[in-house]
Enzyme design. Structure first.
Site, PDB file in Angstrom:
ATOM      1  N   SER A   3       0.858  -1.183   0.000  1.00 13.67           N
ATOM      2  CA  SER A   3       0.000   0.000   0.000  1.00 13.67           C
ATOM      3  C   SER A   3       0.895   1.234   0.000  1.00 13.67           C
ATOM      4  O   SER A   3       2.059   1.159   0.446  1.00 13.67           O
ATOM      5  CB  SER A   3      -0.859  -0.002   1.272  1.00 13.67           C
ATOM      6  N   TYR A  16      -2.103  -1.492  10.434  1.00 12.45           N
ATOM      7  CA  TYR A  16      -2.188  -1.722   8.979  1.00 12.45           C
ATOM      8  C   TYR A  16      -0.924  -1.211   8.291  1.00 12.45           C
ATOM      9  O   TYR A  16      -0.303  -1.919   7.491  1.00 12.45           O
ATOM     10  CB  TYR A  16      -3.427  -1.019   8.425  1.00 12.45           C
TER      11      TYR A  16
HETATM   12  N1  NAP Z   1      -8.636  -0.349  -1.143  1.00 10.57           N
HETATM   13  C1  NAP Z   1      -7.587   0.392  -0.846  1.00 10.57           C
HETATM   14  O1  NAP Z   1      -7.667   1.639  -0.663  1.00 10.57           O
HETATM   15  C2  NAP Z   1      -6.222  -0.254  -0.752  1.00 10.57           C
HETATM   16  C3  NAP Z   1      -5.089   0.571  -0.772  1.00 10.57           C
HETATM   17  C4  NAP Z   1      -3.845  -0.009  -0.691  1.00 10.57           C
HETATM   18  C5  NAP Z   1      -3.712  -1.378  -0.594  1.00 10.57           C
HETATM   19  N2  NAP Z   1      -4.823  -2.171  -0.565  1.00 10.57           N
HETATM   20  C6  NAP Z   1      -4.633  -3.629  -0.451  1.00 10.57           C
HETATM   21  O2  NAP Z   1      -5.211  -4.292  -1.563  1.00 10.57           O
HETATM   22  C7  NAP Z   1      -5.596  -5.626  -1.164  1.00 10.57           C
HETATM   23  C8  NAP Z   1      -7.031  -5.852  -1.579  1.00 10.57           C
HETATM   24  O3  NAP Z   1      -7.845  -4.948  -0.832  1.00 10.57           O
HETATM   25  P1  NAP Z   1      -9.274  -4.462  -1.323  1.00 10.57           P
HETATM   26  O4  NAP Z   1      -9.311  -2.998  -1.168  1.00 10.57           O
HETATM   27  O5  NAP Z   1      -9.587  -5.067  -2.652  1.00 10.57           O
HETATM   28  O6  NAP Z   1     -10.149  -5.071  -0.171  1.00 10.57           O
HETATM   29  P2  NAP Z   1     -11.572  -5.761  -0.183  1.00 10.57           P
HETATM   30  O7  NAP Z   1     -12.443  -5.152  -1.217  1.00 10.57           O
HETATM   31  O8  NAP Z   1     -12.008  -5.784   1.241  1.00 10.57           O
HETATM   32  O9  NAP Z   1     -11.239  -7.248  -0.680  1.00 10.57           O
HETATM   33  C9  NAP Z   1     -10.472  -8.120   0.137  1.00 10.57           C
HETATM   34  C10 NAP Z   1     -10.441  -9.472  -0.527  1.00 10.57           C
HETATM   35  O10 NAP Z   1      -9.671 -10.350   0.297  1.00 10.57           O
HETATM   36  C11 NAP Z   1     -10.410 -11.551   0.470  1.00 10.57           C
HETATM   37  N3  NAP Z   1     -10.068 -12.117   1.759  1.00 10.57           N
HETATM   38  C12 NAP Z   1     -10.178 -11.536   2.979  1.00 10.57           C
HETATM   39  N4  NAP Z   1      -9.775 -12.362   3.948  1.00 10.57           N
HETATM   40  C13 NAP Z   1      -9.382 -13.496   3.320  1.00 10.57           C
HETATM   41  C14 NAP Z   1      -8.863 -14.731   3.769  1.00 10.57           C
HETATM   42  N5  NAP Z   1      -8.657 -14.966   5.076  1.00 10.57           N
HETATM   43  N6  NAP Z   1      -8.569 -15.666   2.847  1.00 10.57           N
HETATM   44  C15 NAP Z   1      -8.771 -15.434   1.529  1.00 10.57           C
HETATM   45  N7  NAP Z   1      -9.265 -14.280   1.042  1.00 10.57           N
HETATM   46  C16 NAP Z   1      -9.563 -13.328   1.932  1.00 10.57           C
HETATM   47  C17 NAP Z   1     -11.857 -11.143   0.382  1.00 10.57           C
HETATM   48  O11 NAP Z   1     -12.617 -12.254   0.007  1.00 10.57           O
HETATM   49  P3  NAP Z   1     -14.229 -12.289   0.239  1.00 10.57           P
HETATM   50  O12 NAP Z   1     -14.842 -11.225  -0.609  1.00 10.57           O
HETATM   51  O13 NAP Z   1     -14.586 -13.672  -0.185  1.00 10.57           O
HETATM   52  O14 NAP Z   1     -14.416 -12.019   1.703  1.00 10.57           O
HETATM   53  C18 NAP Z   1     -11.816 -10.084  -0.720  1.00 10.57           C
HETATM   54  O15 NAP Z   1     -11.894 -10.679  -2.013  1.00 10.57           O
HETATM   55  C19 NAP Z   1      -5.367  -5.695   0.345  1.00 10.57           C
HETATM   56  O16 NAP Z   1      -4.109  -6.315   0.586  1.00 10.57           O
HETATM   57  C20 NAP Z   1      -5.287  -4.232   0.771  1.00 10.57           C
HETATM   58  O17 NAP Z   1      -4.536  -4.056   1.932  1.00 10.57           O
HETATM   59  C21 NAP Z   1      -6.063  -1.637  -0.676  1.00 10.57           C
END
Ligand code: NAP
Length: 113
Positions: A3, A16
């Site tokens: 991130s 985080y």
């Molecule tokens: N969104 C942001 O602003 C942002 C910024 C920087 C970095 N990131 C990073 O990008 C990545 C994806 O985040 P996102 O924003 O797409 O979040 P999100 O929309 O909450 O999606 C998270 C995903 O992870 C899956 N997941 C959660 N716990 C899990 C587990 N124990 N085993 C397998 N799968 C699991 C969820 O599956 P289900 O849907 O089946 O629960 C979902 O598909 C993360 O590492 C986050 O830290 C995000």
């Protein structure tokens, strides 16, 4: 997946940011250990993006629209197959804050000051 917060923390989510900084460090060592293998280690460091994570929501104006992030990230992966990091334009202010001498400014902004 790291991130922009790996590079400048968000004070409201200290754990985080710390885990993302740790994953960045981990990928650096893992990549070196696997250098002679066929495994490629690529760090993707998104900016704030419109997903449901961290309450960003899909309508947060400050966050990058998800489709734009995916398009830019996939384009970078396609054009830079040997990249160690995938950095869309919007994350570069955080990623290079230390190097460009803007760390304090970016940190203060993220702290809401
Ligand atoms: N969104 C942001 O602003 C942002 C910024 C920087 C970095 N990131 C990073 O990008 C990545 C994806 O985040 P996102 O924003 O797409 O979040 P999100 O929309 O909450 O999606 C998270 C995903 O992870 C899956 N997941 C959660 N716990 C899990 C587990 N124990 N085993 C397998 N799968 C699991 C969820 O599956 P289900 O849907 O089946 O629960 C979902 O598909 C993360 O590492 C986050 O830290 C995000």
């Amino acid at each position: 997946m790291t991130s922009g917060l790996a590079y400048v923390p968000l004070p409201t989510t200290p754990t985080y940011g710390a885990t993302k900084a740790a994953v960045h460090s981990y990928t650096e060592s893992l990549r070196e250990q696997l250098r002679e293998s066929s495994v490629q280690v690529i760090e993707i460091a998104p900016p704030l993006t419109r997903t449901t994570l961290m309450g960003s929501g899909t309508d947060n104006e400050r966050a990058m629209p998800l489709d734009q992030f995916v398009a830019e990230a996939m384009s970078l992966l396609d054009s830079q197959p040997d990249a160690q990091q995938i950095l869309v334009e919007r994350v570069k202010r955080q990623r290079f804050a230390e190097a460009t001498g803007t760390y304090d400014e970016v940190f203060a902004m993220q702290a809401g000051r």
